[in-house]
Design a protein around this motif. Structure first.
Motif, PDB file in Angstrom:
ATOM      1  N   GLN A 181       0.839  -1.194   0.000  1.00 54.42           N
ATOM      2  CA  GLN A 181       0.000   0.000   0.000  1.00 54.42           C
ATOM      3  C   GLN A 181       0.874   1.243   0.000  1.00 54.42           C
ATOM      4  O   GLN A 181       1.808   1.356   0.797  1.00 54.42           O
ATOM      5  CB  GLN A 181      -0.939  -0.015   1.201  1.00 54.42           C
ATOM      6  N   ARG A 182       0.551   2.178  -0.884  1.00 52.99           N
ATOM      7  CA  ARG A 182       1.408   3.350  -1.083  1.00 52.99           C
ATOM      8  C   ARG A 182       1.467   4.258   0.134  1.00 52.99           C
ATOM      9  O   ARG A 182       2.414   5.038   0.290  1.00 52.99           O
ATOM     10  CB  ARG A 182       0.944   4.144  -2.314  1.00 52.99           C
ATOM     11  N   SER A 183       0.487   4.185   1.027  1.00 53.43           N
ATOM     12  CA  SER A 183       0.462   5.065   2.188  1.00 53.43           C
ATOM     13  C   SER A 183       1.277   4.520   3.367  1.00 53.43           C
ATOM     14  O   SER A 183       1.512   5.245   4.330  1.00 53.43           O
ATOM     15  CB  SER A 183      -0.986   5.286   2.646  1.00 53.43           C
ATOM     16  N   THR A 184       1.696   3.273   3.291  1.00 53.06           N
ATOM     17  CA  THR A 184       2.374   2.634   4.420  1.00 53.06           C
ATOM     18  C   THR A 184       3.768   3.223   4.647  1.00 53.06           C
ATOM     19  O   THR A 184       4.573   3.296   3.714  1.00 53.06           O
ATOM     20  CB  THR A 184       2.503   1.121   4.183  1.00 53.06           C
ATOM     21  N   PRO A 185       4.080   3.649   5.867  1.00 50.69           N
ATOM     22  CA  PRO A 185       5.432   4.154   6.154  1.00 50.69           C
ATOM     23  C   PRO A 185       6.485   3.079   5.933  1.00 50.69           C
ATOM     24  O   PRO A 185       6.216   1.884   6.146  1.00 50.69           O
ATOM     25  CB  PRO A 185       5.345   4.552   7.636  1.00 50.69           C
TER      26      PRO A 185
END
Length: 717
Positions: free
Chosen positions: A562-566
């Motif tokens: 997921q692109r939002s995952t740190p």
């Protein structure tokens, strides 16, 4: 040949730019007149276009009109239509709009064609110019940090990889020197706003004759203002677009194909679509696919409608019910499965189109109305070859050849990395066109789409996947998941190994039966299918598996993808997968989680590893809840940073209990603290994704962290 960019001057002249070894050469043309067409909307209408022709002949913006024979649609024969030659390319749409306003009286129900083409694409299509560069393009990259993007004057700019800071004079001098050294055909900009900003800086700088342009007296042109749009329920942002004569502009904040592939991939599509580099890089997948279709229509003397007006064919209620279904899906068996093979149909939907002749111009034809060619729907398909087959088959064949070349290159002792990058860029670009060709048939604004094609492709796909499932099960394999074009199987434990048929042999047999290649995609030591959090049923697109004989995992849907995952959360989740594979014990996974939580609370994690990236869906004033995005947008506004709907915003959560702008810190700020408890919750959720196929949820994870019990993987298998 090789005019890589086309410029349109205000006085009507056109500049064709050809890249050479020493720079670029411009050819001036002052005789170009763009053309659109007017015809009857309904082929049964007896329409007299002479009245409109007499009106247009008096118009100062129209050079000439003539009656010509063209096909106003793929299902229509040639008929007389009015061709209108316009004095300037910017006048095409206004003049076509005037024609449409006259459709009620005294002319009749008319339609306009070949209206809404992008400028350079129209020019290449109408003049036969090939926009594929004849020689390699030179480039120069200009990049500005996010903290400078809202400033009228830059204090920092990256020029060809070197950071330049200082006064406008120092920055513009560095840009001018780089232009002279590289003489770029392509300007790669982190944001297109660099172009007008550099010119604004000249008022405060002591730099003689600064210009990005290769043409005297024209510095730059603004082609479009920034805008916000919605696509499939997702808000997007389109930055302003600019043109610099003699150079193609690539705006890294507004490009799909350049970002997803590379310049080689872009140039491959340039050659197929006749959209020059600058227009292709900001175009969507559907826009490029449409351009390729328009080229095919042009070759067949078929006009392109301004607005789609194709009605849906009549169908009884039962057919509507049967047609309104997607691809076939076998619900995945939640859990961890060993010795799993993944089989994929090669470019299933494009190959269905080509092998079954599914095309808007031949679906439900009048000449074979009694035939039942589409399984379960009763649609006929004409024996004449559809135009969509001619569009897609060359792309399918080219990608197959490129993939074969990639395999051969990788098998060499010393693979040529530049050659591999070129091939992979081209393969990736063609993949996206093939991915979009199916969905675009059902898109209401598609120039040549038809919903019946969309329905027919799905019907064939369902039949093909069912055929594969039945044959694989008959051969001694158990299906554990299947979705649209992929199927996962494992040896059926109730079948003796001696009675089980060879998987490659079965794939070959299925390929011959359905006429589309079924490929062995991967063999996994194990695959875990993740349950839905709400119901516990198998999530269709969330799974992970260990590739057999390799250190690689295939991951879909969970946090690491997921692109939002740190980055920190992603790294921990990937470590957990490695530990699960190595130890076959959730205890090892929980041990990694426990260590990560300690790192968080001790402050040992760098804040750059905790940056979240989320898309802004609306202006700040449009939000009603105090979300993290709202807090980040408030901070951005305080710093005069412009973040528009559709763009991303990056931040670190500083104190998630707050509702003010102090809840987060923007990623470019000097960040000293972070909310360890918030990130601990994110970690637990990521580990839950890893252990949920084994029957665990976050409450179980929390209990294990508190030392209640530890079990082996076999208890949950």
């Amino acid at each position: 040949m090789g005019q890589f960019t086309i410029d349109f001057l205000d006085d009507g002249r056109v500049l064709e730019w050809e890249a050479t070894a020493d720079g670029a050469v411009a050819t001036e043309r002052d005789d170009y007149t763009p053309r659109f067409y007017v015809a009857a909307r309904d082929p049964e209408t007896d329409l007299d276009l002479t009245t409109l022709q007499s009106v247009y002949d008096q118009h100062p913006d129209i050079v000439a009109t003539e009656m010509v024979a063209r096909r106003p649609g793929f299902r229509r024969d040639e008929e007389p239509v009015l061709a209108v030659d316009v004095a300037h390319i910017d006048r095409v749409t206004p003049l076509a709009r005037q024609a449409r306003q006259l459709s009620d009286y005294p002319i009749g129900d008319i339609a306009c064609f070949n209206v809404d083409f992008s400028r350079e694409f129209r020019y290449c299509l109408e003049t036969g110019v090939n926009p594929t560069p004849a020689s390699e393009l030179s480039s120069l990259r200009l990049s500005v940090p996010v903290t400078e993007t809202s400033n009228d004057v830059y204090g920092e700019l990256s020029v060809a990889g070197d950071t330049v800071t200082g006064s406008p004079t120092e920055i513009l001098t560095a840009v001018k020197a780089a232009l002279e050294e590289h003489n770029p055909d392509v300007l790669v900009c982190s944001t297109s706003e660099i172009i007008p900003t550099l010119y604004e800086m000249t008022t405060d700088a002591d730099v003689d004759d600064f210009s990005l342009s290769r043409w005297p007296d024209v510095d730059y042109q603004q082609l479009a203002s920034r805008s916000t749009y919605s696509s499939y329920g997702r808000v997007g942002h389109s930055p302003a677009r600019y043109n610099v004569p003699g150079r193609a502009i690539i705006d890294e904040s507004n490009t799909f194909f350049y970002g997803e592939t590379n310049l080689d991939g872009v140039l491959d599509l340039v050659s197929r679509s006749k959209k020059p580099v600058q227009e292709l890089v900001w175009a969507s997948i559907g826009n490029v696919l449409t351009a390729i279709q328009i080229c095919e229509a042009h070759d067949r003397s078929v006009l392109v409608p301004w607005n789609s007006w194709r009605h849906e064919f009549y169908k009884p209620m039962g057919t509507l019910h049967d047609a309104d279904r997607g691809g076939f899906i076998f619900a995945p068996e939640v859990g961890l499965h060993e010795n799993v093979h993944e089989l994929d149909f090669s470019s299933l939907y494009p190959n269905i189109i080509c092998t079954r002749n599914v095309s808007p111009d031949v679906i439900r034809c009048d000449c074979h109305s009694g035939r039942d060619d589409v399984p379960g729907l009763g649609y006929s398909i004409c024996d004449d070859r559809g135009y969509l087959v001619d569009v897609l088959q060359p792309i399918i064949d080219a990608r197959d050849e490129i993939k074969a070349a990639i395999r051969r290159e990788k098998e060499r002792n010393n693979p040529d990395e530049d050659r591999l990058a070129e091939l992979e860029g081209r393969s990736g670009a063609l993949k996206w066109i093939l991915v979009a060709c199916f969905g675009y048939q059902g898109f209401s604004n598609a120039k040549f789409g038809r919903i019946e094609c969309h329905e027919a492709i799905n019907a064939f796909a369902r039949e093909i996947l069912l055929t594969a499932k039945q044959r694989l099960e008959a051969g001694g394999w158990r299906v554990v998941h299947g979705i649209v074009d992929s199927i996962w199987v494992t040896p059926d434990p109730d079948i003796d190994d001696d009675d089980r048929e060879d998987l490659e042999t079965l794939a070959t047999e299925i390929t011959e039966r359905v006429e589309i290649r079924l490929e062995h995609e991967a063999h996994y030591d194990w695959v875990a299918f993740v349950p839905q959090r709400e119901s516990g049923a198998g999530a269709l697109t969330k799974y992970f598996g260990k590739v057999a004989g390799d250190d690689e995992f295939k991951i879909r849907g969970i946090e690491a993808r997921q692109r939002s995952t740190p980055p920190f959360i992603e790294d921990v989740q990937r470590d957990c997968l490695n530990r699960l594979d190595a130890t076959q014990s959730p205890d090892a996974v929980l041990g990694r989680l426990e260590r990560a939580i300690k790192e968080l609370h001790s402050g040992a994690v760098g804040v750059e590893q905790l940056v979240e990236r989320n898309r802004v869906s609306k202006p700040l004033e449009g939000y009603t809840q105090n979300t993290q995005n709202v807090a980040a947008l408030k901070r951005a506004r305080d710093q005069d940073l412009a973040v528009h709907p559709g763009q991303d915003i990056e931040y670190v959560v500083d104190d998630d209990e707050k509702i003010s702008r102090d809840r987060v810190a923007l990623s470019h700020e000097e960040i000293e603290t972070y909310d360890a408890s918030y990130y601990e919750t994110e970690l637990v959720q990521a580990v839950e994704s890893v252990l949920s196929p084994l029957g665990w949820d976050r409450n179980d994870v929390r209990r294990e962290l508190n030392g209640i019990r530890v079990v082996g993987i076999t208890e949950w298998a």
